[in-house]
Structures are given as structure tokens and as C-alpha cells.
Design an enzyme around this catalytic site. Sequence first.
Site, short mmCIF file in Angstrom:
data_model
loop_
_atom_site.label_atom_id
_atom_site.label_comp_id
_atom_site.label_asym_id
_atom_site.label_seq_id
_atom_site.Cartn_x
_atom_site.Cartn_y
_atom_site.Cartn_z
N GLN A 272 0.82 -1.21 0.00
CA GLN A 272 0.00 0.00 0.00
C GLN A 272 0.85 1.26 0.00
O GLN A 272 0.47 2.28 -0.56
CB GLN A 272 -0.95 -0.01 1.20
CG GLN A 272 -2.01 -1.09 1.13
CD GLN A 272 -2.82 -1.05 -0.15
OE1 GLN A 272 -3.52 -0.08 -0.42
NE2 GLN A 272 -2.73 -2.09 -0.96
N HIS A 275 1.67 3.18 -3.34
CA HIS A 275 0.71 4.05 -4.04
C HIS A 275 1.17 5.49 -4.08
O HIS A 275 1.01 6.18 -5.09
CB HIS A 275 -0.65 4.01 -3.33
CG HIS A 275 -1.52 2.87 -3.75
ND1 HIS A 275 -2.20 2.86 -4.94
CD2 HIS A 275 -1.84 1.72 -3.13
CE1 HIS A 275 -2.89 1.74 -5.04
NE2 HIS A 275 -2.70 1.03 -3.95
N GLU A 341 -9.08 2.57 5.95
CA GLU A 341 -9.64 2.22 4.65
C GLU A 341 -9.57 0.70 4.46
O GLU A 341 -10.57 0.07 4.12
CB GLU A 341 -8.84 2.93 3.56
CG GLU A 341 -9.28 2.60 2.14
CD GLU A 341 -8.34 3.16 1.10
OE1 GLU A 341 -8.76 3.24 -0.08
OE2 GLU A 341 -7.19 3.52 1.44
N HIS A 342 -8.39 0.13 4.68
CA HIS A 342 -8.19 -1.32 4.61
C HIS A 342 -7.66 -1.80 5.95
O HIS A 342 -6.69 -1.24 6.47
CB HIS A 342 -7.14 -1.71 3.56
CG HIS A 342 -7.32 -1.08 2.22
ND1 HIS A 342 -6.66 0.08 1.84
CD2 HIS A 342 -8.08 -1.44 1.16
CE1 HIS A 342 -7.01 0.38 0.59
NE2 HIS A 342 -7.87 -0.52 0.16
N ASP A 375 -7.89 -5.29 -3.82
CA ASP A 375 -7.65 -4.26 -4.83
C ASP A 375 -8.04 -4.73 -6.23
O ASP A 375 -8.40 -3.92 -7.09
CB ASP A 375 -6.18 -3.85 -4.83
CG ASP A 375 -5.82 -2.93 -3.68
OD1 ASP A 375 -6.74 -2.32 -3.10
OD2 ASP A 375 -4.62 -2.82 -3.36
N HIS A 434 -50.94 23.42 7.21
CA HIS A 434 -50.74 21.98 7.05
C HIS A 434 -52.00 21.22 7.46
O HIS A 434 -52.46 20.32 6.75
CB HIS A 434 -49.56 21.50 7.91
CG HIS A 434 -48.22 21.84 7.36
ND1 HIS A 434 -47.80 23.12 7.13
CD2 HIS A 434 -47.18 21.03 7.00
CE1 HIS A 434 -46.57 23.11 6.67
NE2 HIS A 434 -46.16 21.84 6.57
#
Length: 449
Positions: A272, A275, A341-342, A375, A434
Amino acid sequence: MPQNATGVIARLDLRGSRPGLRELRAALPRAEFDVEAALATVRPIVEDVRDRGAVALAEAAERFDGGAPPSLRVPAEVVAAALTELDPAVRAALEESIRRARIVHEDQRRTDHTTRVVDGGSVTERWVPVDRVGLYVPGGRAVYPSSVVMNVVPAQAARVPSLAVASPPQRDHGGWPHPTILAACALLGVDEVYAMGGAQAVAAFAYGFEEDGAVCEPVSLVTGPGNIYVTAAKRLLKGLIGIDSEAGPTEIAVLADATADAEHVASDLVSQAEHDPLAAAVLVTDDAALAEAVEAALVRRVAATKHTERVAEALAGRQSAIVLVDDLEVGLDVVNAYAAEHLEIQTADAAAVAARVRNAGAVFVGPWAPVSLGDYCAGSNHVLPTGGCACHSSGLSVQSFLRGIHVVEYDEAALRDVGGHVVSLSRAEDLPAHGEAVLARVPEVEPGA
């Protein structure tokens, strides 16, 4: 604060304590990702696209991508040629990724449901796809045909009637998006593809534009990850369009004990970190020996990997750390506060531990489910909440492209039965008209009846 003694990755020692949520949020590592600051850069770009359309988009491509594409919309023959020329092994992998993603996402479809509230009165929840979506696929340091799959498959499973893909033009590929991205579009049957990237692509989807008599119609929703300028444009235009999330740099957290394989853990952190220099890699463990072994493995793996400098910067950054805790109970507190995230669970009885995770974009259970599987080919979606947003937000799914619409049906008797309560509540809120809308239909009802 985490301390970096080895130079590879910092350590945060929480042993001897069980900090609360507020303390953990303050102590845990995070990347600096100031979307608000990027708005000043993005606003004039977005306004220019709104005002000048295709001309502004071409100028932005010259400025940010090294050259404007031959046309903003990629011709069908260029998309088809990309598939013809695709490496057979990559094609087979993409086809399998699509197949597995379709299996998972088709099962996410919702069905309409009608609830009979009283005799003659019902509420139906209808699930209706948005009319049109713009799907963004990044094209910076890496090529992401997998993001085409992850965006398009759930939109198609939701039965969205109109979708378009945008990806930045590439100077090395004739000004078109990367051919592997185009090939993925072809495999998925997407024929509306645009060579545009960054904030300007989000603006183009939001406002629409015309080029040589052809119109790109505005969309209702924009999804897909991107850099900070894409994220800032999403924030700026939210309301005019719907968005999936404000994606930040990617994150991996691993909760591991003495049963974990240090090489597995280190390889997953590196995977990761490659990236982006801002990518976050966090190991949470109650085993000091594992922490030492992972650090040693990282030294070897960082030196051997292709993107050594990028990975080393990410691991040594303030967003990455090894967090030492007394036991897995505190470890679960940490990962739930971090809301990665992961999140990988590499512990004894990993499934039981994973079942206690409340906050994560996606959870990967046991030694044979690395994040990289998700992924590409697990069938799950990799467009996930970052920056701790997994404590309140979900990843991309079929639901992202659907809206729930309540359909209310009451007959005269059912309205008469409840009308008095409507009148009472309208008067309590000082909104008497109303109640009068009810009395116009059933004048005989009494407030409170």
C-alpha cells in the site's frame, strides 16, 4: 507522538495504558491532507469550466497534463483498438476481476418494499438509480484499470441508465487516457469515455459541455478516487452533484499478534505504501518480537521493491507507525478509533476478532486475504472511505447509485382516521395550513381524534 528510531517506520508505544477514543484520535498517525487549502486553487478551474466548457478543458489539459487530447471524447475506434492490443494475461485478469465483482455487486441489489401501516394506508420504498453518473479514474503515478471495474460494475448492477468515464490524457499515448484504462472500458461495454482529469473533469461532469456539436450532459453523481484537487472539486460541487466520498491517501492497518508472519505483514505494508508518499501504513500489535521482525523485513523489502523512494517516504512519514499495545482488546480499540480504509486481521481466531471490528472500509481476515486481493480480484470494491471516515461512511457499492423514494398511498378512510393528529401537530408547530390541507378533504375530523 510516534517516534522513529530505526528510520524505516516510527513506533507508538501505548503499552501500560488503555486510552479513550479522544486520546487515540489525537495520538494515531494521519497524513496531512488539507482539502480546504486546495479549494483556492480549484475554484477558478471549476468556474472556468462552467463558463467556457470545452475550451477551458483543453487549456487545462495543456497546463496540467502536458498537452490537450485530439478531442475530449475518446473515439469508439480508439477504445476498441485498446482492447485489441491488450496483453492477453492482463485481459484475462480483468475479465476475472469483472466476473467476481459482478457476483458480489449483483447480490447487493435492493428490492422495493411496501409496508401496510393501516387498512387503506401504505408506504412503499422504491429503489431508483440516479439518472446519470460520471466515473473518475486516476492516471497519475500509476495506471488504474481496476478502478474502472470498481466504479462501473456497481453502477451497472444498480441499472444506472447513463454513465461516462473520465481519465486524464496521457502525452505518451497520443493524448488519450492510458490504453489499459480504455481496454477496461471496452470490456465493460462503456462507450462514453473522456480524456480529462483533475478538478476540471469533475467540473465537466457537474456542468456538462459541448464539443464540436456533441454534448456531454451533466451528471447527477460523481464517483471515484483522485488526488487532492479532485477531492477539493468534489467538495466544492457537492450539492450540485452527489459524490461518493472525499477520498484521501490510501491506508492500510494490520492488527496482528504473535501468530502472524512478519514477512506477510511487511509485504502488505509495502504494497500500500507504493501508491503514494502520503500513503499510510500502520501495524497494531501486542507482540514486541513481531514488531522487531516486521521492521527487519521492511528494511529488506523497501530496498528491493521497484518504487523504493516512494515506499520509504510513505513508511517514514508521520502517517505510518508500528503501534504497540498490551493486548488485542486495546488493539481493537486502536483500529476502531483509526477506522482504516483497509484493515487486515492477522491473529489467532482471526474471524472472531474481525467480527468485533466496527470501523473499517474493508476487513481482510487471516493470512490468505491480503489487501491487494481486494484491490483486484476478491469481488469486493476497492473505492473505500479514508482519513477515518470509515466510522461513518461506506465504500462504493450498488447502494451508492440508488435513491430510496417513499411512495405514500392513503384512502379517504385512512386519512380521516389519522387526520385529527395531523391537525394537532400542525397547530403545535404553528403551521396551521398543514392541518387545513387535511380539513379541506375531511372537514369533520377533530384535533387529537
